[in-house]
Design a protein around this motif. Structure first.
Motif, PDB file in Angstrom:
ATOM      1  N   CYS A 180       0.727  -1.293  -0.149  1.00 25.16           N
ATOM      2  CA  CYS A 180      -0.104  -0.046   0.117  1.00 25.16           C
ATOM      3  C   CYS A 180       1.084   1.235  -0.116  1.00 25.16           C
ATOM      4  O   CYS A 180       1.869   1.400   0.680  1.00 25.16           O
ATOM      5  CB  CYS A 180      -0.958  -0.015   1.134  1.00 25.16           C
ATOM      6  SG  CYS A 180      -1.963   1.158   1.055  1.00 25.16           S
ATOM      7  N   CYS A 211      -2.042   5.733   5.704  1.00 23.69           N
ATOM      8  CA  CYS A 211      -2.849   6.199   6.786  1.00 23.69           C
ATOM      9  C   CYS A 211      -2.051   6.198   7.855  1.00 23.69           C
ATOM     10  O   CYS A 211      -1.282   5.215   8.246  1.00 23.69           O
ATOM     11  CB  CYS A 211      -4.025   5.432   6.960  1.00 23.69           C
ATOM     12  SG  CYS A 211      -4.924   5.296   5.400  1.00 23.69           S
ATOM     13  N   TYR A 270      -2.290   5.672  11.233  1.00 20.32           N
ATOM     14  CA  TYR A 270      -2.573   4.741  12.124  1.00 20.32           C
ATOM     15  C   TYR A 270      -2.126   3.078  11.758  1.00 20.32           C
ATOM     16  O   TYR A 270      -2.034   2.230  12.270  1.00 20.32           O
ATOM     17  CB  TYR A 270      -4.189   4.644  12.616  1.00 20.32           C
ATOM     18  CG  TYR A 270      -5.026   4.344  11.289  1.00 20.32           C
ATOM     19  CD1 TYR A 270      -5.075   3.181  10.929  1.00 20.32           C
ATOM     20  CD2 TYR A 270      -5.496   5.527  10.783  1.00 20.32           C
ATOM     21  CE1 TYR A 270      -6.184   2.802   9.902  1.00 20.32           C
ATOM     22  CE2 TYR A 270      -6.271   5.340   9.797  1.00 20.32           C
ATOM     23  CZ  TYR A 270      -6.480   4.063   9.165  1.00 20.32           C
ATOM     24  OH  TYR A 270      -7.444   4.026   7.939  1.00 20.32           O
ATOM     25  N   CYS A 271      -1.747   3.264  10.346  1.00 17.28           N
ATOM     26  CA  CYS A 271      -1.636   1.778   9.842  1.00 17.28           C
ATOM     27  C   CYS A 271      -0.188   1.340   9.681  1.00 17.28           C
ATOM     28  O   CYS A 271       0.643   2.023   8.918  1.00 17.28           O
ATOM     29  CB  CYS A 271      -2.382   1.944   8.376  1.00 17.28           C
ATOM     30  SG  CYS A 271      -2.494   0.223   7.612  1.00 17.28           S
TER      31      CYS A 271
HETATM   32  S1  SF4 Z   1      -5.710   1.751   6.144  1.00 16.47           S
HETATM   33 FE1  SF4 Z   1      -3.358   0.897   5.755  1.00 16.47          FE
HETATM   34  S2  SF4 Z   1      -3.809  -0.488   3.977  1.00 16.47           S
HETATM   35 FE2  SF4 Z   1      -5.604   0.657   3.936  1.00 16.47          FE
HETATM   36  S3  SF4 Z   1      -5.158   2.334   2.416  1.00 16.47           S
HETATM   37 FE3  SF4 Z   1      -4.534   3.068   4.730  1.00 16.47          FE
HETATM   38  S4  SF4 Z   1      -2.110   2.625   4.604  1.00 16.47           S
HETATM   39 FE4  SF4 Z   1      -3.312   1.300   3.127  1.00 16.47          FE
END
Ligand code: SF4
Length: 431
Positions: free
Chosen positions: A143, A147, A149-150
């Motif tokens: 990805c 984001c 938090y991810c």
């Molecule tokens: S939540 Fe994580 S996997 Fe989903 S779009 Fe955001 S960064 Fe990518």
């Protein structure tokens, strides 16, 4: 040699485990159902929340005892946790940490030879599908969205799309073998971007540039099947994609669209790159174009900085949209992500309260959606047998139905009549 695979986390991990199993089978290893009987234990791990990592730590304390009894037992850890340095140094009983993208190197690591023809990438390993009628087909991994938090972009790396012809070949082979449900997978399927020309006999030779192109090419393969996809990013969900879903009957009326927060201040802090207004407009467009569509979402409660007032604003958006299904998550700080450095000031008790507020709203919106189908006859795909002749099946809209029958129906499309609608599914009878 015997192996056991323990899977944690998402469908992507299940799909990875199917590739690991097929490779191990090709090396002459045999699968066993109890880890106590295995010579090799493979753990496909998840790092999305601390609770998921804690389950792996729990498993490791059992493995420590098994290793004390059988010193030759080997443990391989793959999935998201294998890519986290702070985890790696804590898991002393793991013998090999394997980046799933390096799966093709497993025969070398185990000092054996694979019977599978040349393995170019981990995608080209033929999976050992767990189900005989539903198949997860990864079309990309990684990805680029970050984001805040991810952990996914750090552990799965940047986006890599699979060649369209390879995806089409895999799906065609599944359909030839009678599969009824194909689920295309990616962390953000809408970013699929192979920039490759589809070649080869049997398929239309045309340019597949993006996800709608690929989805349409898969949807027009011959066969009696349902096609789904997971997961979509709201910023990349195009009008072209809506048109493809609308125009192809094999694509089911189900869209999973994670909102993550219903307030612009928090969405900005999360780096989600869309606004509440954009999200609402998108939902409206999808609902207008695809009659009966079911829209589910993911939402996080208690993100750093989500005051009570901001949560109320988020809950209001959640209520206004009226999701047909939702997966609610309490914020869990992940070391290595940007939000880890923000103060996690919402208490666990308050996160729980917020989750309950949204659950109550979801019970209502889910019921409102489901009620419209009461008394209707629908086609469902039977996925599981329960006790006392009870069967569980899914509708095209990804709703669970249950009904009784003495017949053997696993993996078949059957017609049912909805007798009772609940917030999260239906009771019905075989038609
Ligand atoms: S939540 Fe994580 S996997 Fe989903 S779009 Fe955001 S960064 Fe990518």
């Amino acid at each position: 040699m015997k192996y056991f695979i323990q899977i944690f986390g998402c469908q992507m991990n299940k799909s990875d485990a199917e590739r690991i199993a097929s490779l191990l089978d090709s090396l002459g290893y045999n699968a066993v159902e109890q880890k106590e009987k295995a010579d090799f234990i493979f753990i496909v791990s998840c790092s999305v929340r601390q609770s998921a990592e804690n389950r792996v730590y729990g498993l490791m304390s059992q493995i420590k005892k098994l290793k004390a009894q059988s010193p030759k037992l080997k443990v391989v850890l793959t999935g998201c946790m294998a890519m986290r340095k702070e985890v790696v140094k804590n898991l002393k009983d793991v013998d090999v940490f394997l980046d799933i993208k390096d799966l093709k190197t497993l025969p070398k690591l185990l000092n054996t030879k694979s019977e599978q023809a040349e393995i170019e990438t981990y995608f080209s390993i033929k999976p050992k599908y767990e189900s005989g009628f539903t198949a997860y087909v990864p079309i990309m991994t990684g990805c680029n969205n970050f984001c805040t938090y991810c952990i996914v972009p750090y552990v799965r790396g940047r986006e890599e799309s699979r060649q369209p012809q390879e995806v089409l070949n895999e799906v065609q082979c599944l359909l030839d073998n009678g599969y009824k449900e194909i689920i295309l997978l990616g962390q953000n399927v809408n970013s699929y971007s192979p920039k490759l020309r589809t070649q080869g006999s049997g398929f239309r030779a045309e340019i597949i540039n993006d996800f709608p192109d690929l989805l349409e090419a898969v949807a027009t393969l011959k066969g009696d099947y349902w096609l789904r996809f997971l997961t979509s990013h709201p910023k990349d969900f195009s009008d072209k994609l809506i048109k493809v879903i609308k125009n192809n009957k094999n694509i089911t009326e189900y869209v999973h669209l994670p909102i993550q927060a219903g307030d612009d201040t928090i969405l900005r802090k999360m780096n989600r790159k869309y606004t509440v207004k954009h999200f609402k407009t998108l939902v409206k467009k999808i609902r207008n174009a695809i009659p009966g569509v079911s829209i589910s979402t993911d939402i996080i409660v208690g993100f750093p900085g989500e005051t009570k007032k901001l949560f109320e604003s988020s809950a209001k958006t959640f209520e206004e949209i009226g999701f047909d299904m939702a997966y609610l998550n309490k914020y869990s700080a992940r070391k290595g992500t940007k939000s880890y450095d923000l103060k996690d000031e919402v208490s666990d008790m308050e996160k729980k309260r917020r989750e309950l507020v949204l659950t109550k709203l979801l019970r209502k919106s889910g019921l409102d959606y489901n009620k419209q189908f009461k008394g209707q006859t629908l086609e469902v795909l039977v996925g599981k047998k329960g006790k006392d002749d009870m069967w569980f099946a899914k509708t095209r809209t990804y709703k669970v139905v249950k009904f009784k029958s003495k017949k053997s129906l696993l993996g078949q499309f059957v017609k049912i009549k909805i007798t009772k609608a609940g917030s999260f599914g239906y009771d019905c009878e075989l038609f």
